[in-house]
Scaffold this motif. Structure first.
Motif, mmCIF file in Angstrom:
data_model
loop_
_atom_site.group_PDB
_atom_site.id
_atom_site.type_symbol
_atom_site.label_atom_id
_atom_site.label_comp_id
_atom_site.label_asym_id
_atom_site.label_seq_id
_atom_site.Cartn_x
_atom_site.Cartn_y
_atom_site.Cartn_z
ATOM 1 N N VAL A 162 41.508 -115.401 87.679
ATOM 2 C CA VAL A 162 41.262 -114.712 86.407
ATOM 3 C C VAL A 162 42.425 -113.776 86.096
ATOM 4 C CG1 VAL A 162 39.786 -113.010 85.268
ATOM 5 C CG2 VAL A 162 38.753 -114.933 86.503
ATOM 6 N N GLN A 163 42.899 -113.045 87.084
ATOM 7 C CA GLN A 163 44.005 -112.110 86.871
ATOM 8 C C GLN A 163 45.273 -112.826 86.440
ATOM 9 O OE1 GLN A 163 44.048 -110.159 90.702
ATOM 10 N NE2 GLN A 163 42.677 -108.529 90.012
ATOM 11 N N GLU A 205 33.025 -107.895 81.600
ATOM 12 C CA GLU A 205 34.125 -106.965 81.837
ATOM 13 C C GLU A 205 34.539 -106.850 83.305
ATOM 14 O OE1 GLU A 205 35.920 -105.389 79.432
ATOM 15 O OE2 GLU A 205 34.758 -106.636 78.077
ATOM 16 N N THR A 206 33.590 -106.887 84.206
ATOM 17 C CA THR A 206 33.884 -106.681 85.626
ATOM 18 C C THR A 206 33.403 -107.885 86.423
ATOM 19 O OG1 THR A 206 31.749 -105.631 86.074
ATOM 20 C CG2 THR A 206 33.562 -104.178 85.387
ATOM 21 N N PRO A 207 33.968 -108.104 87.599
ATOM 22 C CA PRO A 207 33.527 -109.246 88.411
ATOM 23 C C PRO A 207 32.010 -109.293 88.626
ATOM 24 C CG PRO A 207 35.551 -108.382 89.319
ATOM 25 C CD PRO A 207 35.125 -107.435 88.216
ATOM 26 N N ALA A 208 31.383 -108.148 88.777
ATOM 27 C CA ALA A 208 29.931 -108.135 88.979
ATOM 28 C C ALA A 208 29.181 -108.659 87.755
ATOM 29 C CB ALA A 208 29.468 -106.719 89.313
ATOM 30 N N ALA A 209 29.775 -108.542 86.575
ATOM 31 C CA ALA A 209 29.132 -108.975 85.331
ATOM 32 C C ALA A 209 29.669 -110.310 84.817
ATOM 33 C CB ALA A 209 29.319 -107.903 84.261
ATOM 34 N N TRP A 210 30.647 -110.882 85.499
ATOM 35 C CA TRP A 210 31.256 -112.114 85.027
ATOM 36 C C TRP A 210 30.284 -113.277 85.018
ATOM 37 C CZ3 TRP A 210 36.452 -112.329 88.191
ATOM 38 C CH2 TRP A 210 37.379 -111.440 87.618
ATOM 39 N N SER A 211 30.461 -114.128 84.021
ATOM 40 C CA SER A 211 29.870 -115.461 84.025
ATOM 41 C C SER A 211 30.940 -116.408 83.474
ATOM 42 C CB SER A 211 28.582 -115.516 83.206
ATOM 43 O OG SER A 211 28.819 -115.222 81.856
ATOM 44 N N PHE A 212 30.806 -117.662 83.787
ATOM 45 C CA PHE A 212 31.811 -118.651 83.430
ATOM 46 C C PHE A 212 31.149 -119.819 82.722
ATOM 47 C CE2 PHE A 212 33.355 -116.335 87.056
ATOM 48 C CZ PHE A 212 34.689 -116.128 86.780
ATOM 49 N N HIS A 213 31.778 -120.285 81.636
ATOM 50 C CA HIS A 213 31.302 -121.472 80.935
ATOM 51 C C HIS A 213 31.523 -122.698 81.817
ATOM 52 C CE1 HIS A 213 30.182 -119.942 77.042
ATOM 53 N NE2 HIS A 213 31.276 -119.209 77.008
ATOM 54 N N GLY A 214 30.729 -123.704 81.582
ATOM 55 C CA GLY A 214 30.833 -124.932 82.353
ATOM 56 C C GLY A 214 32.200 -125.580 82.305
#
Length: 97
Positions: free
Chosen positions: A39-40, A49-58
């Motif tokens: 990601v970086q 915003e943060t890794p703990a809140a990240w989600s990724f599209h398929g």
């Protein structure tokens, strides 16, 4: 004669499919630190915003798996893998026109 059985696992993706960081790591078979590095370096963009809140599209799953293969097979860094993936995307876009 011996018969060989193969087992395959698949993930059905659609436009609405999203994965948490933990799920994404499991599907890519890499630790969280690798996904954070990707990601970086711009390989993909998560939602949140943060890794703990990240989600990724398929659609990010295929891109991430390709990036991991590029890094391992061609010894590219993440920035190089991102560049190659962007170029491949451009070629795909042109072939669709």
């Amino acid at each position: 004669m011996m018969s060989t059985q193969h087992s395959y696992e698949g993930v059905l993706l659609d436009d609405d499919t999203t994965f948490t960081l933990v799920e994404f790591c499991q599907l890519c078979d890499v630790p969280e630190t690798i996904i954070v590095e990707m990601v970086q370096e711009g390989v993909m963009e998560p939602i949140g915003e943060t890794p703990a809140a990240w989600s990724f599209h398929g659609n990010s799953l295929a891109r991430a798996r390709r990036a991991v293969r590029l890094m391992r097979d061609l010894d590219l860094n993440w920035a190089g893998a991102a560049l190659v993936l962007d170029l491949l995307d451009q070629l795909d876009d042109r072939s669709m026109q």
